[in-house]
Each structure stands twice: as structure tokens, then as C-alpha cells.
Design a protein around this motif. Structure first.
Motif, short mmCIF file in Angstrom:
data_model
loop_
_atom_site.label_atom_id
_atom_site.label_comp_id
_atom_site.label_asym_id
_atom_site.label_seq_id
_atom_site.Cartn_x
_atom_site.Cartn_y
_atom_site.Cartn_z
N LEU A 26 0.95 -1.11 0.01
CA LEU A 26 0.08 -0.03 -0.03
C LEU A 26 0.88 1.22 -0.12
O LEU A 26 1.78 1.39 0.79
CB LEU A 26 -0.91 0.20 1.24
CG LEU A 26 -1.70 1.20 1.68
CD1 LEU A 26 -2.74 1.62 0.58
CD2 LEU A 26 -2.39 1.20 2.88
N PHE A 27 0.69 1.97 -0.88
CA PHE A 27 1.43 3.22 -1.10
C PHE A 27 0.32 4.52 -0.76
O PHE A 27 -0.67 4.74 -1.87
CB PHE A 27 2.24 3.66 -2.37
CG PHE A 27 2.87 4.75 -2.63
CD1 PHE A 27 3.87 5.10 -1.54
CD2 PHE A 27 2.57 5.71 -3.62
CE1 PHE A 27 4.60 6.43 -1.56
CE2 PHE A 27 3.43 6.84 -3.63
CZ PHE A 27 4.37 7.24 -2.81
N LYS A 28 0.36 5.31 0.10
CA LYS A 28 -0.39 6.38 0.35
C LYS A 28 0.17 7.79 -0.46
O LYS A 28 0.66 8.61 0.02
CB LYS A 28 -0.75 6.56 1.86
CG LYS A 28 -1.18 5.35 2.35
CD LYS A 28 -1.76 5.71 3.87
CE LYS A 28 -0.60 5.52 4.55
NZ LYS A 28 -0.81 5.61 6.16
N ALA A 29 -0.17 7.85 -1.72
CA ALA A 29 0.64 8.90 -2.42
C ALA A 29 0.23 10.25 -1.89
O ALA A 29 1.01 11.20 -1.95
CB ALA A 29 0.25 8.74 -4.13
N GLY A 30 -1.13 10.36 -1.64
CA GLY A 30 -1.62 11.75 -1.21
C GLY A 30 -1.08 12.20 0.19
O GLY A 30 -1.03 13.40 0.45
N GLN A 57 -5.74 9.69 -2.12
CA GLN A 57 -6.37 10.81 -1.42
C GLN A 57 -5.74 11.86 -1.03
O GLN A 57 -4.59 11.58 -0.29
CB GLN A 57 -7.32 10.04 -0.12
CG GLN A 57 -8.06 10.94 0.69
CD GLN A 57 -9.32 11.19 0.04
OE1 GLN A 57 -9.97 10.34 -0.47
NE2 GLN A 57 -9.84 12.49 0.00
N GLY A 58 -6.21 13.06 -1.41
CA GLY A 58 -5.17 14.03 -0.94
C GLY A 58 -4.13 14.66 -1.94
O GLY A 58 -3.36 15.73 -2.00
N LEU A 59 -3.98 13.96 -2.93
CA LEU A 59 -2.94 14.11 -4.01
C LEU A 59 -3.41 15.63 -4.85
O LEU A 59 -4.60 15.94 -5.06
CB LEU A 59 -2.98 13.32 -5.11
CG LEU A 59 -1.96 13.23 -6.01
CD1 LEU A 59 -0.64 12.67 -5.18
CD2 LEU A 59 -1.98 12.08 -7.43
N SER A 60 -2.44 16.49 -5.13
CA SER A 60 -2.92 17.58 -5.65
C SER A 60 -1.70 18.14 -6.47
O SER A 60 -0.75 17.59 -6.79
CB SER A 60 -2.91 18.78 -4.24
OG SER A 60 -1.59 19.13 -3.85
N VAL A 115 -7.12 4.21 -6.06
CA VAL A 115 -8.30 4.49 -5.18
C VAL A 115 -8.31 5.82 -5.11
O VAL A 115 -6.97 6.60 -4.78
CB VAL A 115 -8.68 3.66 -4.21
CG1 VAL A 115 -8.87 2.01 -4.46
CG2 VAL A 115 -7.49 3.81 -3.11
N ASN A 116 -9.52 6.69 -5.06
CA ASN A 116 -9.43 8.04 -4.42
C ASN A 116 -8.57 8.98 -5.26
O ASN A 116 -8.29 10.04 -4.73
CB ASN A 116 -9.03 7.99 -2.87
CG ASN A 116 -10.01 7.21 -2.16
OD1 ASN A 116 -10.99 7.42 -2.24
ND2 ASN A 116 -9.46 6.82 -1.18
N GLN A 117 -8.63 8.62 -6.76
CA GLN A 117 -7.86 9.59 -7.59
C GLN A 117 -8.65 10.79 -7.85
O GLN A 117 -9.66 10.85 -8.40
CB GLN A 117 -7.30 8.92 -8.53
CG GLN A 117 -8.11 8.20 -9.24
CD GLN A 117 -8.58 7.00 -9.46
OE1 GLN A 117 -8.68 6.53 -8.25
NE2 GLN A 117 -9.01 6.11 -10.42
#
Length: 199
Positions: free
Chosen positions: A41-45, A86-89, A122-124
Motif C-alpha cells: 500500500l502506497f499512500k501517495a496523497g 486521497q489528498g493528491l494535488s 483509489v481516491n484519485q
């Protein structure tokens, strides 16, 4: 890959990467999926570019891959990656270049001896489309066909992965801890011993 990117592989061992590990961007879920595959799991955001750069993330991800594929079970069954955007900007996107994209793809499809069976996004947010446009030209059709885009529809993700083995952030009940990081740290001397590279 190592010869072409010597700077990325120097001093590459768990203790050296602790500042990046402590950002908690990566983890390996404690339970494998129904097909015996490790889940990365990688939380990019959650990435804060002021705390670590994309080279740091690459190096940390590489160590996670090394550790996952050190087991026969993962070598046989492969692994699955979940990227939570989630949170990627735009704040993140401006640091991402074709150079980084090409290097990331090279590890996945050309260099690393692991079987990447599925990729779940997910959450993109909208900005993700711009980032993927940078990556897509480097991807082989085989890899493109293994990428699933779920958006905020977690039920779509659950068709592939049982939610019971997912963390709370993805609708499961699992609380994440540092078990996998501690496992790597316990083998720090092993990683230091494999640093020598034939050039």
C-alpha cells in the motif's frame, strides 16, 4: 538499473531510510490476499515534498520490494499494489517529471524480479489524470491491463481484495503498525552487505 542510477543505490539500507519510512507512506499489509499475494500500500496523497523527495520515495519503495520478494511465497504468487491518491494535488504533481515516471516504470516492468499481478488506484482526483498521462507512454500493454481505477468506489476494490484484510482508511478494520519496517531493520546488516555493485 543499478549501474545507470548509482546515486539512488548508494547507502541503500533500512537504517539509512528511516526518515522516509517514518513518513508512513508505504506499508505491506500483514495478511496476503486470497491468492497468497503480498499487498503493498502506497499512500501517495500523504506525501509531503518538504519532508522527502521522489528519489527518497523510490529508494524506500525499492527496499520494500526487496523485502517482499525475499520470501518464496511472494516469488511464486507475486504481489499486488494499492495506491491511495486521497489528498493528491498540484502541489505534488509539480514535482513529478517524465524522468521519475520512466524510472518508476523501469523497475516495475523491466528490472525488478517480481511478479506484479495487479495495480489498484483509489481516491484519485482530477490531477491524477495529468500524472498518469506522463506515465502511460512508458507502460507496456500487459502492465496497463493490470491497472484498475476505482476512484471513490471502494466496493469496486472489494471485488478484488477482501475488505477484511484492508486498513481502516480503505474501509477495513486493520490497524497498521511498524511490523514490516521492524522486519527490515532487523536485516539491516544484510542490506548493507549487498550494496556492492559490479560496474
Amino acid at each position: 538499473m543499478r549501474r545507470d542510477n548509482l546515486d539512488l543505490f548508494q547507502n541503500l539500507y533500512p537504517e539509512e531510510m528511516l526518515p522516509t519510512f517514518n513518513q508512513r507512506l508505504q506499508t505491506v499489509l500483514p495478511q496476503r490476499d486470497q491468492e497468497g499475494r503480498h499487498i503493498f500500500l502506497f499512500k501517495a496523497g500523504d506525501w509531503d515534498p518538504t519532508q522527502c523527495n521522489l528519489d527518497d520515495i523510490f529508494r524506500a519503495n525499492y527496499l520494500y520490494l526487496e523485502e517482499m520478494t525475499s520470501t518464496m511465497e511472494t516469488q511464486v504468487h507475486g504481489l499486488v499494489a494499492i495506491v491511495d491518491c486521497q489528498g493528491l494535488s498540484f502541489y505534488h504533481a509539480r514535482s513529478f517529471t517524465p524522468k521519475h515516471a520512466k524510472r518508476m516504470v523501469k523497475i516495475i516492468q523491466d528490472s525488478f524480479p517480481a511478479r506484479f499481478k495487479e495495480f489498484h488506484l483509489v481516491n484519485q482526483p482530477y490531477i491524477f489524470n495529468l500524472l498518469f498521462a506522463v506515465v502511460k507512454p512508458f507502460l507496456e500493454e500487459k502492465i496497463r491491463n493490470r491497472i484498475q481505477f476505482h476512484g471513490s468506489d471502494l466496493a469496486s476494490l472489494y471485488r478484488y481484495i477482501n475488505p477484511e484484510i484492508l486498513p481502516e482508511s480503505l474501509g477495513g478494520s486493520l490497524s497498521l503498525d511498524d511490523t514490516f519496517i521492524n522486519k527490515m531493520l532487523a536485516r539491516n546488516d544484510h542490506y548493507k552487505g549487498t550494496e556492492a555493485i559490479d560496474t
